[in-house]
Design an enzyme around this catalytic site. Structure first.
Site, PDB file in Angstrom:
ATOM      1  N   CYS A  26       0.869  -1.169   0.000  1.00  0.00           N
ATOM      2  CA  CYS A  26       0.000   0.000   0.000  1.00  0.00           C
ATOM      3  C   CYS A  26       0.906   1.218   0.000  1.00  0.00           C
ATOM      4  CB  CYS A  26      -0.955  -0.016   1.184  1.00  0.00           C
ATOM      5  SG  CYS A  26      -0.150  -0.070   2.787  1.00  0.00           S
ATOM      6  N   HIS A 543      -4.119   9.165   5.806  1.00  0.00           N
ATOM      7  CA  HIS A 543      -4.512   7.777   5.542  1.00  0.00           C
ATOM      8  C   HIS A 543      -5.976   7.626   5.932  1.00  0.00           C
ATOM      9  CE1 HIS A 543      -4.561   3.402   5.547  1.00  0.00           C
ATOM     10  NE2 HIS A 543      -3.359   3.400   4.992  1.00  0.00           N
TER      11      HIS A 543
END
Length: 616
Positions: A26, A543
């Site tokens: 990620c 995030h």
């Protein structure tokens, strides 16, 4: 840092190459699916220089690397024989159980999503080839007509035509990648439809049979649906052969069986069926064009601003290349998309003419130019038109009038191109129809917006974030919500501050915005995380949610491109909170200072905030 050594040490300490089923990443972490988690040595991993921490969650073993991620991941993939992304062997069944089941309620969205994902890798090539064809057309029309008979023109035309002629192969790649199959099998089976042995038979109109069955003599160059059907068949054929072929023989017989089955069925059933479906779609659009064409284009252009905000416009994308293949032009979709962008720009011109704020006027003019010349509308939609509400009526009016006139005069796009004025040559002999539509769209949108004025009082009532001006040292809340101490986040990478100090926020808004003035340095492809380098040199990471990388972008709509300048409070990602929360995701959003640039930064850690609330 020696990334090659770091990659080797990481692989060794997660149990070695043989213990790794899948590796992916990620924004901050290497993510391993391990056969035996007990073989991983957490302590040794955490002691490695460059590793910030180790987390095991959601059946994934995650090594947190921060800024060292990409070079380390590249070294892992290069130096080790590992599977990246979705598996394609006998473990497929286990992976597929985690996917949402196909139901009558979601079958439409599933089909559109599959087609859209399959076509996505193709679009840049089609646009590049289309614009190259436009450039060649301009050269032979206005500068050197004799150039059309030269060998240079013939070769350059081959380059420009290649994305269109070999479109089925690229579509097969996209479809196989989306399904999780081996792309080359689908590509090879599809390429057989374009092979000289078959095309020569088609050209000569000769009769052909396969296994004694008549093969329809059709031209599959520039087709879309046959490739999709072949890719689906190849995927399931590969699964079947993986199950029945003993492991020692798979490298030989799985590929052989897959291309034999999908290639043969491509000639006999899948190609003709795809061609028939394509003709049906083309007939539907041609019927609309011949009956209510101007009305359809006008209404589509008027509805597009709302479709763009809902992400629904992507459902129309796959039909553009299909129309360019059959009937050979697009008289509805591309004209409507281009007219919509012009109307967005016109509304900004109307606001610029109405406002008395010189700075705001300059900003509106800049956004209008972005819509008209570059075809970039999101900043205009969210920064002005939707924020002040009334300009949206101008956009819809301009879209309808411009689309109606352009279609009434016969506007047709013959090649792919961007939705801006620079792409006008793609309309070839109908270019003047499009020019009239553009002028009408911009003028109508600007006039309606100017007459209606700016609804200043309601600007702060809409759900979209309101952008204000902040100094370069400001760090602001990225959304509406409730702040919480990052140490209470249910993710060790954040709660232990392995990536840096920061805060968390419980979202109460569908928009996540830039925390500061600066540059969008990083935007993860799935849209669940992004990084901003402030004008003060501070590096910030946002995030969205916990483990939301597994959503693979579903529920995240990215509004700004990587590398662009951003302002504090500017919308960066639109989040479908209802959808993601229903899927079980925790949408606690983290704002982390990954590099403070030697500055002392203390962030507010509690209380209710709105987007743009100062946190420092």
């Amino acid at each position: 840092m020696d990334y090659k050594k770091l990659a080797t040490d990481i692989v060794e300490n997660v149990g070695g190459e043989s213990n790794i089923e899948i590796v992916n990443h990620c924004m901050t972490r290497l993510r391993f699916n391990l056969k035996d988690v007990s073989k991983a040595n957490k302590e040794n991993l955490e002691d490695l220089d460059g590793v910030l921490g180790v987390v095991y969650a959601g059946e994934q073993y995650m090594v947190i690397l921060g800024q060292n991620l990409i070079p380390t991941y590249n070294a892992v993939v290069k130096d080790f024989n590992l599977t990246t992304g979705s598996n394609v062997d006998e473990n497929l069944d286990d992976i597929e159980k985690k996917k949402d089941p196909l139901t009558w309620k979601n079958v439409g969205s599933k089909v559109i999503g599959f087609i859209s994902a399959s076509v996505t890798p193709l679009l840049p090539g089609l646009i590049a080839g289309g614009m190259m064809k436009v450039a060649l057309l301009l050269v032979v029309t206005f500068f050197n007509p004799q150039y059309a008979s030269s060998s240079s023109y013939a070769l350059l035309s081959a380059v420009a035509d290649a994305p269109f002629y070999f479109m089925p192969i690229i579509v097969a790649y996209g479809a196989a990648t989306k399904l999780g199959g081996t792309p080359v099998y689908a590509m090879v089976a599809t390429a057989s439809l374009l092979h000289g042995n078959f095309t020569s038979l088609v050209t000569a109109a000769k009769h052909a049979t396969l296994f004694g069955i008549n093969v329809p003599m059709l031209n599959y160059g520039s087709t879309l649906l046959p490739a999709l059907l072949i890719a689906i068949t190849a995927y399931y054929a590969e699964k079947f052969f993986n199950k029945i072929v003993p492991g020692i023989f798979r490298s030989v017989f799985v590929g052989l069986g897959t291309i034999f089955v999908s290639g043969s069925l491509g000639f006999l059933i899948l190609g003709p069926l795809g061609n028939l479906l394509g003709q049906g779609i083309a007939s539907g659009f041609m019927f609309l064009n011949s009956t209510v064409g101007p009305l359809a284009v006008g209404l589509l252009a008027a509805c597009l601003p709302w479709m763009v905000m809902a992400g629904m416009h992507t459902a129309l994308t796959p039909f553009m290349p299909q129309l360019l293949s059959n009937p050979g032009y697009d008289a509805i979709l591309r004209p409507a998309f281009l007219i919509h962008n012009m109307a967005e720009g016109g509304a900004n011109l109307g606001v610029a003419a109405r406002t008395k704020d010189a700075k705001f006027r300059s900003e509106c003019l800049s956004l209008a130019i972005g819509c008209i010349v570059a075809g970039v509308t999101e900043p205009a939609i969210y920064g002005v038109n939707l924020k002040y509400r009334r300009p949206m009526y101008g956009v819809m009016a301009g879209g309808f009038v411009g689309g109606f006139l352009a279609s009434l005069l016969g506007a047709k796009a013959y090649v792919m191109g961007y939705s801006n004025v620079l792409a006008l040559p793609i309309f070839q002999n109908t270019i003047m129809a499009m020019v009239v539509g553009i002028i009408a769209a911009i003028a109508t949108s600007a006039v309606v917006t100017f007459v209606l004025g700016i609804d200043e009082k309601s600007a702060k009532k809409v759900t979209e974030p309101v952008q204000e001006t902040y100094p370069d040292d400001a760090i602001v809340s990225v959304s509406d919500g409730t702040l919480m101490n990052i140490e209470n986040v249910n993710d060790k990478a954040f709660s232990q501050k392995l990536l840096g100090n920061g805060i968390a926020i419980k979202l109460k808004n569908d928009f996540v915005c830039s925390p500061a003035n600066g540059t969008l340095e990083t935007m993860f492809p799935t849209g669940h995380a992004f990084g901003v380098l402030t004008n003060e040199g501070v590096e910030l990471l946002v995030h969205i949610g916990l483990d939301t990388v597994k959503a693979k972008g579903d529920g995240f709509d990215v509004l700004v491109k990587q590398g662009e300048k951003v302002r504090a409070g500017q919308p960066i990602v639109r989040v479908d909170r209802a959808k993601l929360e229903k899927a079980g995701y925790d949408l606690t959003t983290m704002l982390v200072i990954t590099n403070a640039n030697n500055q002392e930064i203390d962030l507010k850690e509690s209380g209710n905030v709105n987007v743009g609330t100062l946190l420092v």
